[in-house]
Scaffold this motif. Sequence first.
Motif, mmCIF file in Angstrom:
data_model
loop_
_atom_site.group_PDB
_atom_site.id
_atom_site.type_symbol
_atom_site.label_atom_id
_atom_site.label_comp_id
_atom_site.label_asym_id
_atom_site.label_seq_id
_atom_site.Cartn_x
_atom_site.Cartn_y
_atom_site.Cartn_z
ATOM 1 N N THR A 235 68.968 36.185 67.903
ATOM 2 C CA THR A 235 68.722 37.420 67.155
ATOM 3 C C THR A 235 67.241 37.765 67.266
ATOM 4 O O THR A 235 66.412 36.888 67.521
ATOM 5 C CB THR A 235 69.084 37.271 65.661
ATOM 6 O OG1 THR A 235 68.342 36.180 65.107
ATOM 7 C CG2 THR A 235 70.583 37.024 65.478
ATOM 8 N N PRO A 236 66.870 39.019 67.058
ATOM 9 C CA PRO A 236 65.447 39.373 67.118
ATOM 10 C C PRO A 236 64.681 38.842 65.914
ATOM 11 O O PRO A 236 65.238 38.659 64.832
ATOM 12 C CB PRO A 236 65.470 40.904 67.133
ATOM 13 C CG PRO A 236 66.758 41.278 66.482
ATOM 14 C CD PRO A 236 67.732 40.190 66.844
ATOM 15 N N GLU A 237 63.399 38.594 66.110
ATOM 16 C CA GLU A 237 62.516 38.195 65.022
ATOM 17 C C GLU A 237 62.074 39.442 64.242
ATOM 18 O O GLU A 237 61.872 40.513 64.820
ATOM 19 C CB GLU A 237 61.285 37.474 65.568
ATOM 20 C CG GLU A 237 61.580 36.167 66.279
ATOM 21 C CD GLU A 237 61.956 35.059 65.309
ATOM 22 O OE1 GLU A 237 61.614 35.184 64.115
ATOM 23 O OE2 GLU A 237 62.575 34.083 65.754
ATOM 24 N N ILE A 238 61.911 39.278 62.938
ATOM 25 C CA ILE A 238 61.459 40.382 62.083
ATOM 26 C C ILE A 238 59.951 40.281 61.891
ATOM 27 O O ILE A 238 59.438 39.226 61.518
ATOM 28 C CB ILE A 238 62.151 40.347 60.714
ATOM 29 C CG1 ILE A 238 63.667 40.179 60.868
ATOM 30 C CG2 ILE A 238 61.810 41.602 59.910
ATOM 31 C CD1 ILE A 238 64.340 41.328 61.549
ATOM 32 N N ILE A 239 59.219 41.365 62.156
ATOM 33 C CA ILE A 239 57.790 41.397 61.873
ATOM 34 C C ILE A 239 57.627 42.063 60.507
ATOM 35 O O ILE A 239 57.506 43.298 60.394
ATOM 36 C CB ILE A 239 57.004 42.166 62.961
ATOM 37 C CG1 ILE A 239 57.087 41.424 64.315
ATOM 38 C CG2 ILE A 239 55.532 42.274 62.567
ATOM 39 C CD1 ILE A 239 58.279 41.726 65.119
ATOM 40 N N TRP A 240 57.682 41.253 59.450
ATOM 41 C CA TRP A 240 57.737 41.782 58.091
ATOM 42 C C TRP A 240 56.503 42.612 57.736
ATOM 43 O O TRP A 240 56.580 43.529 56.898
ATOM 44 C CB TRP A 240 57.902 40.633 57.091
ATOM 45 C CG TRP A 240 59.314 40.128 57.036
ATOM 46 C CD1 TRP A 240 59.811 38.991 57.599
ATOM 47 C CD2 TRP A 240 60.422 40.758 56.385
ATOM 48 N NE1 TRP A 240 61.157 38.866 57.339
ATOM 49 C CE2 TRP A 240 61.555 39.934 56.583
ATOM 50 C CE3 TRP A 240 60.572 41.931 55.644
ATOM 51 C CZ2 TRP A 240 62.817 40.250 56.081
ATOM 52 C CZ3 TRP A 240 61.820 42.257 55.140
ATOM 53 C CH2 TRP A 240 62.931 41.420 55.354
ATOM 54 N N GLU A 241 55.361 42.319 58.341
ATOM 55 C CA GLU A 241 54.158 43.107 58.044
ATOM 56 C C GLU A 241 54.300 44.554 58.521
ATOM 57 O O GLU A 241 53.522 45.424 58.105
ATOM 58 C CB GLU A 241 52.929 42.477 58.713
ATOM 59 C CG GLU A 241 52.534 41.116 58.151
ATOM 60 C CD GLU A 241 53.409 39.993 58.700
ATOM 61 O OE1 GLU A 241 53.272 38.848 58.227
ATOM 62 O OE2 GLU A 241 54.217 40.282 59.611
ATOM 63 N N ARG A 242 55.270 44.820 59.377
ATOM 64 C CA ARG A 242 55.483 46.167 59.915
ATOM 65 C C ARG A 242 56.869 46.682 59.533
ATOM 66 O O ARG A 242 57.493 47.430 60.279
ATOM 67 C CB ARG A 242 55.335 46.162 61.446
ATOM 68 C CG ARG A 242 53.980 45.698 61.946
ATOM 69 C CD ARG A 242 52.890 46.721 61.659
ATOM 70 N NE ARG A 242 51.608 46.322 62.243
ATOM 71 C CZ ARG A 242 50.691 45.608 61.611
ATOM 72 N NH1 ARG A 242 50.897 45.212 60.357
ATOM 73 N NH2 ARG A 242 49.563 45.279 62.203
ATOM 74 N N VAL A 243 57.343 46.285 58.345
ATOM 75 C CA VAL A 243 58.670 46.711 57.884
ATOM 76 C C VAL A 243 58.539 47.413 56.540
ATOM 77 O O VAL A 243 57.863 46.918 55.628
ATOM 78 C CB VAL A 243 59.626 45.500 57.745
ATOM 79 C CG1 VAL A 243 60.972 45.950 57.154
ATOM 80 C CG2 VAL A 243 59.849 44.835 59.088
ATOM 81 N N THR A 244 59.181 48.577 56.413
ATOM 82 C CA THR A 244 59.316 49.285 55.144
ATOM 83 C C THR A 244 60.762 49.784 55.054
ATOM 84 O O THR A 244 61.585 49.489 55.927
ATOM 85 C CB THR A 244 58.351 50.489 55.046
ATOM 86 O OG1 THR A 244 58.793 51.531 55.935
ATOM 87 C CG2 THR A 244 56.926 50.083 55.387
ATOM 88 N N ARG A 245 61.050 50.556 54.021
ATOM 89 C CA ARG A 245 62.405 51.101 53.892
ATOM 90 C C ARG A 245 62.742 52.042 55.048
ATOM 91 O O ARG A 245 63.916 52.223 55.369
ATOM 92 C CB ARG A 245 62.566 51.873 52.577
ATOM 93 C CG ARG A 245 62.673 50.996 51.342
ATOM 94 C CD ARG A 245 63.045 51.801 50.107
ATOM 95 N NE ARG A 245 64.395 52.352 50.227
ATOM 96 C CZ ARG A 245 64.655 53.631 50.444
ATOM 97 N NH1 ARG A 245 63.667 54.519 50.588
ATOM 98 N NH2 ARG A 245 65.892 54.062 50.522
ATOM 99 N N ARG A 246 61.724 52.622 55.690
ATOM 100 C CA ARG A 246 62.000 53.611 56.732
ATOM 101 C C ARG A 246 61.422 53.244 58.100
ATOM 102 O O ARG A 246 61.556 54.007 59.047
ATOM 103 C CB ARG A 246 61.476 54.983 56.299
ATOM 104 C CG ARG A 246 62.170 55.492 55.035
ATOM 105 C CD ARG A 246 61.980 56.985 54.834
ATOM 106 N NE ARG A 246 60.604 57.316 54.466
ATOM 107 C CZ ARG A 246 60.157 58.569 54.338
ATOM 108 N NH1 ARG A 246 60.962 59.582 54.568
ATOM 109 N NH2 ARG A 246 58.910 58.794 53.975
ATOM 110 N N VAL A 247 60.804 52.089 58.199
ATOM 111 C CA VAL A 247 60.292 51.597 59.483
ATOM 112 C C VAL A 247 60.683 50.128 59.628
ATOM 113 O O VAL A 247 60.488 49.338 58.703
ATOM 114 C CB VAL A 247 58.759 51.745 59.577
ATOM 115 C CG1 VAL A 247 58.243 51.110 60.867
ATOM 116 C CG2 VAL A 247 58.355 53.212 59.507
#
Length: 562
Positions: A235-247
């Motif tokens: 599965t892909p890794e999540i870059i949480w520092e670049r995650v919001t409700r719309r990005v």
Amino acid sequence: MTDAAGQGAHRARYRRILGFAARQLTQLWWFELFLPRIGLSRIAERTRADRMRRLAQRFHILAVDLGGLMIKVGQFLSSRMDVLPPEITEELAGLQDEVPAVPFVEIRTLAEAELGVPLERAFAWVDEQPLAAASLGQVHRAHLSELDAADTGFQHVVVKVQRPGIEEIVATDLAALRRVAGWLRRIRLVSNRVDAPALVEEFAQTSLEEIDYLHEAANAERFAENFADDPRIDTPEIIWERVTRRVLTLSDVTAIKINDTAALRAAGIDPSEVASVFAEVMFDQVFTHSFVHADPHPGNIFVTPIPKRADAAGPTWRLTFIDFGMMAEVPDNLRDGLRTLLIAVAGRDSKGLVAAAQAIGVLLPSADTAELERALTALFARFGGMGFAELSKVDPREFRDFANEFGDMVRSLPVQLPENMLLLFRSVALTSGMCSGLDPAFNVWDAAEPYAARLLRDEAGNIVQEFARRALTTADVTWRLPQRIDNVITRIDDGTVTFDTSRLERRLDSLMRIGRRAVAAVLFAGLLVGGALLLAPLPALGTALMVVSAVPLLYAAFAGRR
């Protein structure tokens, strides 16, 4: 677009959806309700298939023109074979996200507002050409900065950004759909078969979760944890520092699309082996993890080759899943219901199968199940004694004949799949279609057999315990039964057994009073009509009868009232 212009556009969109629905419902009323009432039901029956097909075609055009949530509505309806005729589901099955890409300047504005920094600071590079454009969001390739790449261990990522204004569009579409559902609830032809408001709420919940990228990221991590020790899955890794409700920012795991058989063969990968592993993984999600990817179409699954070292053993490729916005939970009660269904199928128990379907909410309470039980009995009589291997050798035309007859009967019942089961069935259906495309000889029964056998083994222990519990209860009742019978006989001999008949006597008195008042009412009507008829030839007698009729009238109106 100004706020006033935006509100005007949303109102126009709302009115257009309602106008389309009103026209189709008017046509439905004319053909399905009015014409049968005046003896022209044959016209409705003869034109039904073409009318349903044209309705689906008109909705297809509307959905592509409006975009937004309406495309998702069409895709959702195409999976509702439990409540919609095949002419509609087949036409809508090909509905895809046929929408133009959003200009990059708008994507940039939204992404920077969400991330709180200029795009050049968030990423070292962003491709202005979209990798994919859908009705709810748009995907662009990007590179992390050297510092972020050192922290994460990779540089290439994909950035998923919501289409600007999509939340307002979703709210408008859901408001219109709720209004239409309220109309449908008042049409008995529809309400007897489907709970339209519940259907809309089910769709609304799924849609709102799909546009919440924090929810999707959490789903992705949970899925990854379920298969953390499975070398077949990535599965892909999540870059949480670049995650919001719309990005949403993920590691770029693009590889060979699972349905690209030519590329698979060129990479030395057998498509039939991919089909087998893919089916195993999907059933693992259902029966082991109870958390299922509900949208496993070719764009959401890659086959990733693994460089093979001479001294290493293990797989040479793995399946990579993406897009976790639509997931199906399999709660304990649904799992138990599916287990009960499976046991009923194994025992060729049509009545038990119907009861299990009612218990998990597949059949609405208004369902008349007698015809369904007869159909299942016929189905079990023909195929019930066969194992999975034998079923796979049955002439497909025989299955098709049974399916046509069975499908017509099911669509006549008030059947509605609960949300979790709908998503689960959608997942299984997409899996079966995908595997058949990879391997024409693929048989879903063979893939399901190990899991069906395991469920039966798990249930066997529960059945033994339940049987033992009931046997003890029955033995206890049987042991105490003679003494209880003897006690009743002794009380009868002693004259101490009494029966309370006061309620029955009151009910009989009430019925007698009603009967007497009904007779008095009939007598009043007879005297009144007779007096009126005799009033001209015999005025005195006619008047007397009309006066006397007042006596039974007064009795009917007031006698016995308490």
